[in-house]
Scaffold this motif. Sequence first.
Motif, mmCIF file in Angstrom:
data_model
loop_
_atom_site.group_PDB
_atom_site.id
_atom_site.type_symbol
_atom_site.label_atom_id
_atom_site.label_comp_id
_atom_site.label_asym_id
_atom_site.label_seq_id
_atom_site.Cartn_x
_atom_site.Cartn_y
_atom_site.Cartn_z
ATOM 1 N N ILE A 129 -13.361 1.797 -3.706
ATOM 2 C CA ILE A 129 -13.359 0.393 -3.307
ATOM 3 C C ILE A 129 -11.988 0.066 -2.733
ATOM 4 O O ILE A 129 -10.974 0.217 -3.407
ATOM 5 N N ALA A 153 -11.567 -2.823 -0.218
ATOM 6 C CA ALA A 153 -11.499 -4.125 0.433
ATOM 7 C C ALA A 153 -10.440 -4.995 -0.218
ATOM 8 O O ALA A 153 -10.467 -5.235 -1.412
ATOM 9 N N GLY A 186 -9.889 -10.685 -2.666
ATOM 10 C CA GLY A 186 -11.048 -10.012 -3.230
ATOM 11 C C GLY A 186 -10.747 -9.130 -4.409
ATOM 12 O O GLY A 186 -11.399 -8.109 -4.604
ATOM 13 N N ARG A 245 -17.473 -11.920 -8.850
ATOM 14 C CA ARG A 245 -16.781 -11.033 -7.906
ATOM 15 C C ARG A 245 -17.675 -9.826 -7.640
ATOM 16 O O ARG A 245 -18.284 -9.272 -8.564
ATOM 17 N N SER A 287 -17.896 -6.226 -4.884
ATOM 18 C CA SER A 287 -17.424 -5.454 -3.730
ATOM 19 C C SER A 287 -18.110 -4.097 -3.747
ATOM 20 O O SER A 287 -18.456 -3.579 -4.806
ATOM 21 N N SER A 330 -15.954 -1.191 3.510
ATOM 22 C CA SER A 330 -16.007 -1.924 2.250
ATOM 23 C C SER A 330 -16.303 -3.388 2.525
ATOM 24 O O SER A 330 -15.862 -3.942 3.541
ATOM 25 N N ALA A 369 -16.431 -7.287 0.316
ATOM 26 C CA ALA A 369 -16.068 -7.942 -0.932
ATOM 27 C C ALA A 369 -16.317 -9.438 -0.824
ATOM 28 O O ALA A 369 -16.150 -10.040 0.244
ATOM 29 N N TYR A 370 -16.720 -10.016 -1.944
ATOM 30 C CA TYR A 370 -16.872 -11.470 -2.061
ATOM 31 C C TYR A 370 -16.391 -11.876 -3.442
ATOM 32 O O TYR A 370 -16.558 -11.147 -4.427
ATOM 33 N N TYR A 405 -11.345 -11.188 7.354
ATOM 34 C CA TYR A 405 -11.529 -11.981 6.146
ATOM 35 C C TYR A 405 -11.747 -13.449 6.493
ATOM 36 O O TYR A 405 -11.431 -13.918 7.589
#
Length: 719
Positions: free
Chosen positions: A105, A107, A205, A460, A462, A474, A476-477, A521
């Motif tokens: 991961i 991001a 993120g 969260r 990702s 990648s 992510a939020y 982003y």
Amino acid sequence: MKYFILLFLFLGFSIHAQTTISGTVTDAKGTPIEGANVYLDGTYDGGSSTTDGTFSFTTTEIGDQVLLVTFLSYEPFSFFGPVSSMTNLKIQMKEDVNSLDTVVISAGSFEASDNSKVSVLKPLDVVTTASALGDFVGALQTLPGTTTVAEDGRLFVRGGDAGETQIFIDGIRVFTPYTPTANNVPTRGRYSPFLFDGITFSTGGYSAEYGEALSSVLLLNTVDEPDQNKTDISVMSVGGGLGLTRKWEKSSLSVSTSYINLAPYIEAFPDRNEWSKPFESFAGEAVYRYRTTDGLFKLYTAFDTSNFEINQEDINLEDGLDFKLNNSNLYINGSYTGVLSDTWSLQTGGSYTYGKTKLGIITNDIDDTENSAHLKVKLKKRFSSRFKLSFGVEQFITDFTEDFRGAFNDVTVTDSYGYDTSISASFIESDIIFSKKLALKVGVRGSYTNLVDQFTVSPRISFAYKTGKKSQLSLAYGDFYQNPTNDFLKFSQDLEAQKTQHYILNYQYSNNGRIFRAEAYRKDYNRLVTFDTEFAGVDSVFENGGDGYAQGLDIFWRDNTSIKNMDYWVSYSFLDTERQYLNFPEQATPSFANTHNFSAVAKYFITDWKSQVGFSYQYGSGRTYTDLNTSGFLQEETKSFNSISLNWAYLISQQKILYLSVNNVLGFNNVNGFQYSDTPNANGVFDRRTITPAADQFFFVGFFWTISDDKNSNQLDSL
């Protein structure tokens, strides 16, 4: 004839007792695997799969047995059951997710430790980056996502102000990471980069484990185990330092001290300020480590004190603005990381911060006192190499008071205000690796603030997908909350937590010392603090009425292999942001944000000269300001920022280094902003003065001497 019959019966029985084990070995996509080892555990019976993935062998074993299948870069496969059922088996192998080329991961996160799969910046880069001047924050400002705010010195990340980035040491919060300073005099981080072996700079993120940060977190990990006994001596043009490391069988201790006094430097190179007492500071740090049978305990302590007196030009004050500062700060951090079983691990720790700042501004005296603490427990359960779960609880406690004493119209005014708050939080997060190509991290964080009786929930998520052998994507939020800072809570305790939502898309390529990252982003702000006066104060009306957005693109490239003896990186950031907060009458781009930022850093080792030379270039497009002589708010921009810095590290001997650096070597006349008169002149025009750096250039000379067991180590180990 009788013996012949007996032999025939015996052979027939033996042949009948043999069982044929057969099947096919494929990967997750159904592709045959050739050369897989297939055998019964604890026996010599077995074989290998052929080009079409099939295998077949016989055994005399009977009853329940364990069939094992192994192949390089795949997880071992086992099947338990009767031997008679082991025919025409369809065996599907799973890729070994512990291999080096497994997706990670990425991001929003820049990994920077010696052990990370993708190393972006190491602590050594901090002291060898020409523009950083030995400050880890200065080095991070060469990464994408940061904004050039030369007069401040703190981290401004992706349209967020400096208070939106939090710093953690060994997973525990640092409440006062920067030394206090005056306007237009950049601050510095308090901590020495040599005590850290890992830096993770998350530009957004970030994990559900961390909270109380709208924009980003900076994670610093102290060295787990020093390699040897050594003494580090530093003699610099601005002061000196001494560091000691001692190592025993199960424990070690690292201690460093530094003394900085700018008086001799300012005497040699006067700047635009009038110093009644130039900046002076004394600082000390220590890390004690003790390794138990199943874990590691670390105790980190840092103390510093600083003071100065200055008179700064002010267009509204004929005699200038007198400013005096005296600060003391203590930070204690204890942590333990240990293994509870083969599948359970524990991380726990806490920190305590004591800060005392005394300010003298013209005739006003302001005394701030902060006591803060952070307690944390985290457990991690490894169900398999593909699924891990972590969860924990933590508590943040802050007690802040401010005493004011001033004179207005010959009347002495005193006042005291402040607050105390407690934030309780819990988090849970899982890492799921579906294959070497696909990974997911999902978590949620809950937080309760007693000050306003508010509970927030922050999901969260990702995931990363490997697009090639060296590349990946990648996504992510996340939702992120942060309580207002001391500047506001000391006047009003009715404010709720501010909120952002992060959306991140990241592409990363890494191959043999080359790293490329591109990240887009979007951040949406809500509940930002607003007030209705020129400056925040006891008479202000505070609300959570602000909002805004920040969006952009960050690009990073680093290469340390293409050119022999050279390491370089370049970064570029595009930022589009507007917000309405503080006393903004409308939504606008804040004065700390600029649209374009570019950095280039290069380091080249010249063997014949026993030297490393460094180059840094930083560019930032103009920043907004309000021109009082035209209509509008934050409607104008300063000229762009430019700075070229050079450094030279010369290896006098293996353990003695002479280091020289010059910031802004070409002497660019940068502009930080403008100050306007409070009232117009006789022509109805507001006069203004240009706010420029106190000095256009900074010169640094240092001598660094290391005395170590191996007589080989030095403070710039790459030389």
